[in-house]
Scaffold this motif. Structure first.
Motif, mmCIF file in Angstrom:
data_model
loop_
_atom_site.group_PDB
_atom_site.id
_atom_site.type_symbol
_atom_site.label_atom_id
_atom_site.label_comp_id
_atom_site.label_asym_id
_atom_site.label_seq_id
_atom_site.Cartn_x
_atom_site.Cartn_y
_atom_site.Cartn_z
ATOM 1 N N ALA A 106 0.211 -0.015 -10.192
ATOM 2 C CA ALA A 106 1.438 -0.512 -9.569
ATOM 3 C C ALA A 106 1.109 -1.432 -8.401
ATOM 4 C CB ALA A 106 2.291 0.658 -9.093
ATOM 5 N N TYR A 107 0.073 -1.108 -7.633
ATOM 6 C CA TYR A 107 -0.314 -1.964 -6.514
ATOM 7 C C TYR A 107 -0.795 -3.331 -6.996
ATOM 8 C CZ TYR A 107 -3.024 -4.011 -2.800
ATOM 9 O OH TYR A 107 -3.536 -4.895 -1.895
ATOM 10 N N VAL A 108 -1.646 -3.350 -8.036
ATOM 11 C CA VAL A 108 -2.144 -4.625 -8.570
ATOM 12 C C VAL A 108 -0.987 -5.441 -9.130
ATOM 13 C CG1 VAL A 108 -3.567 -5.651 -10.393
ATOM 14 C CG2 VAL A 108 -4.490 -3.818 -8.985
ATOM 15 N N TRP A 109 -0.093 -4.783 -9.849
ATOM 16 C CA TRP A 109 1.066 -5.490 -10.409
ATOM 17 C C TRP A 109 1.913 -6.098 -9.296
ATOM 18 C CZ3 TRP A 109 6.317 -4.455 -9.825
ATOM 19 C CH2 TRP A 109 7.160 -5.213 -10.635
ATOM 20 N N LEU A 110 2.183 -5.311 -8.257
ATOM 21 C CA LEU A 110 3.020 -5.800 -7.164
ATOM 22 C C LEU A 110 2.332 -6.922 -6.398
ATOM 23 C CD1 LEU A 110 5.683 -5.457 -5.637
ATOM 24 C CD2 LEU A 110 4.500 -3.853 -4.137
ATOM 25 N N SER A 111 1.049 -6.790 -6.130
ATOM 26 C CA SER A 111 0.355 -7.846 -5.393
ATOM 27 C C SER A 111 0.310 -9.136 -6.201
ATOM 28 C CB SER A 111 -1.055 -7.400 -4.997
ATOM 29 O OG SER A 111 -1.866 -7.248 -6.128
ATOM 30 N N MET B 108 0.812 -1.195 0.000
ATOM 31 C CA MET B 108 0.000 0.000 0.000
ATOM 32 C C MET B 108 0.856 1.260 0.000
ATOM 33 S SD MET B 108 -3.061 -0.515 -0.244
ATOM 34 C CE MET B 108 -3.971 -1.971 -0.346
ATOM 35 N N HIS B 109 2.006 1.186 0.619
ATOM 36 C CA HIS B 109 2.847 2.385 0.645
ATOM 37 C C HIS B 109 3.373 2.717 -0.740
ATOM 38 C CE1 HIS B 109 2.539 2.626 4.911
ATOM 39 N NE2 HIS B 109 3.025 1.420 5.072
ATOM 40 N N LEU B 110 3.552 1.702 -1.566
ATOM 41 C CA LEU B 110 3.996 1.943 -2.935
ATOM 42 C C LEU B 110 2.966 2.761 -3.700
ATOM 43 C CD1 LEU B 110 5.917 1.381 -5.344
ATOM 44 C CD2 LEU B 110 4.516 -0.645 -5.787
ATOM 45 N N SER B 111 1.697 2.402 -3.586
ATOM 46 C CA SER B 111 0.665 3.151 -4.309
ATOM 47 C C SER B 111 0.541 4.568 -3.769
ATOM 48 C CB SER B 111 -0.677 2.417 -4.253
ATOM 49 O OG SER B 111 -1.166 2.368 -2.935
ATOM 50 N N GLY B 112 0.699 4.759 -2.473
ATOM 51 C CA GLY B 112 0.658 6.105 -1.905
ATOM 52 C C GLY B 112 1.833 6.958 -2.353
ATOM 53 N N ALA B 113 3.009 6.352 -2.409
ATOM 54 C CA ALA B 113 4.186 7.085 -2.873
ATOM 55 C C ALA B 113 4.053 7.444 -4.351
ATOM 56 C CB ALA B 113 5.443 6.253 -2.643
ATOM 57 N N LEU B 114 3.550 6.515 -5.149
ATOM 58 C CA LEU B 114 3.349 6.816 -6.564
ATOM 59 C C LEU B 114 2.281 7.886 -6.766
ATOM 60 C CD1 LEU B 114 3.631 3.285 -8.153
ATOM 61 C CD2 LEU B 114 5.239 5.182 -8.346
ATOM 62 N N GLY C 83 -8.015 -0.968 -3.191
ATOM 63 C CA GLY C 83 -6.952 -1.922 -3.493
ATOM 64 C C GLY C 83 -7.159 -3.239 -2.779
ATOM 65 N N LEU C 84 -7.500 -3.176 -1.491
ATOM 66 C CA LEU C 84 -7.731 -4.407 -0.731
ATOM 67 C C LEU C 84 -8.972 -5.150 -1.213
ATOM 68 C CD1 LEU C 84 -6.847 -3.197 2.866
ATOM 69 C CD2 LEU C 84 -5.492 -4.677 1.376
ATOM 70 N N LEU C 85 -10.065 -4.423 -1.390
ATOM 71 C CA LEU C 85 -11.303 -5.062 -1.823
ATOM 72 C C LEU C 85 -11.186 -5.588 -3.253
ATOM 73 C CD1 LEU C 85 -14.212 -5.789 -1.101
ATOM 74 C CD2 LEU C 85 -14.899 -3.558 -1.984
ATOM 75 N N GLY C 86 -10.622 -4.810 -4.148
ATOM 76 C CA GLY C 86 -10.464 -5.253 -5.524
ATOM 77 C C GLY C 86 -9.549 -6.453 -5.648
#
Length: 139
Positions: A120-125, A1-7, A60-63
């Motif tokens: 980026a979050y979906v890709w990383l997860s 989650m921090h990655l998506s916030g930073a982006l 992000g979590l729900l999706g």
């Protein structure tokens, strides 16, 4: 989650239209100016943090949870659908129902910035999940 916030915060290196309009609204030395120019930066950071906490993390979590057995493109579509609804609710709560229809550009701006960060979050997860599955299969 921090990655998506930073982006998301990095996407604000290209300032939104409302910041550019507000910055040029009154000169800094104008005594009638209500807000000093540095408050625009505070508003951008506060908007970014609010969007991240109220929209990006839940969507992000729900999706990801809803799309756990699907392809990445379906998961991303679910994340964006949830984010679109949460963004509309957030703007409705902050601006009022009458103003959300008038501020469609603000909604679109947040969605465009958020969609890059959530990709980026979906890709990383997905990447981390496939690595953990490969490790467990190898054992």
């Amino acid at each position: 989650m921090h990655l998506s916030g930073a982006l998301l915060l990095l996407t604000f290196l290209v300032p939104p239209v409302w910041v550019l309009d507000a910055y040029g609204a009154a000169p800094a030395n104008d005594p009638s100016a209500d807000v000093p120019p540095f408050m625009l930066l505070v508003a951008v950071v506060f908007g970014c943090v609010s969007f991240h906490v109220a929209v990006q993390i839940p969507s992000g979590l729900l999706g990801t949870w809803l799309g756990r057995n699907r392809t990445a493109s379906i998961t991303y579509a679910l994340v964006l659908a949830v984010a679109g609804v949460l963004t509309a609710v957030l703007l409705w709560g902050v601006l009022g129902a009458r103003l959300v229809a008038q501020n469609l550009l603000l909604w679109a701006d947040f969605m465009a910035r958020g969609s890059l960060a959530m990709a980026a979050y979906v890709w990383l997860s997905r990447r981390l999940r496939t690595r953990s599955v490969q490790r467990s299969v190898a054992r």
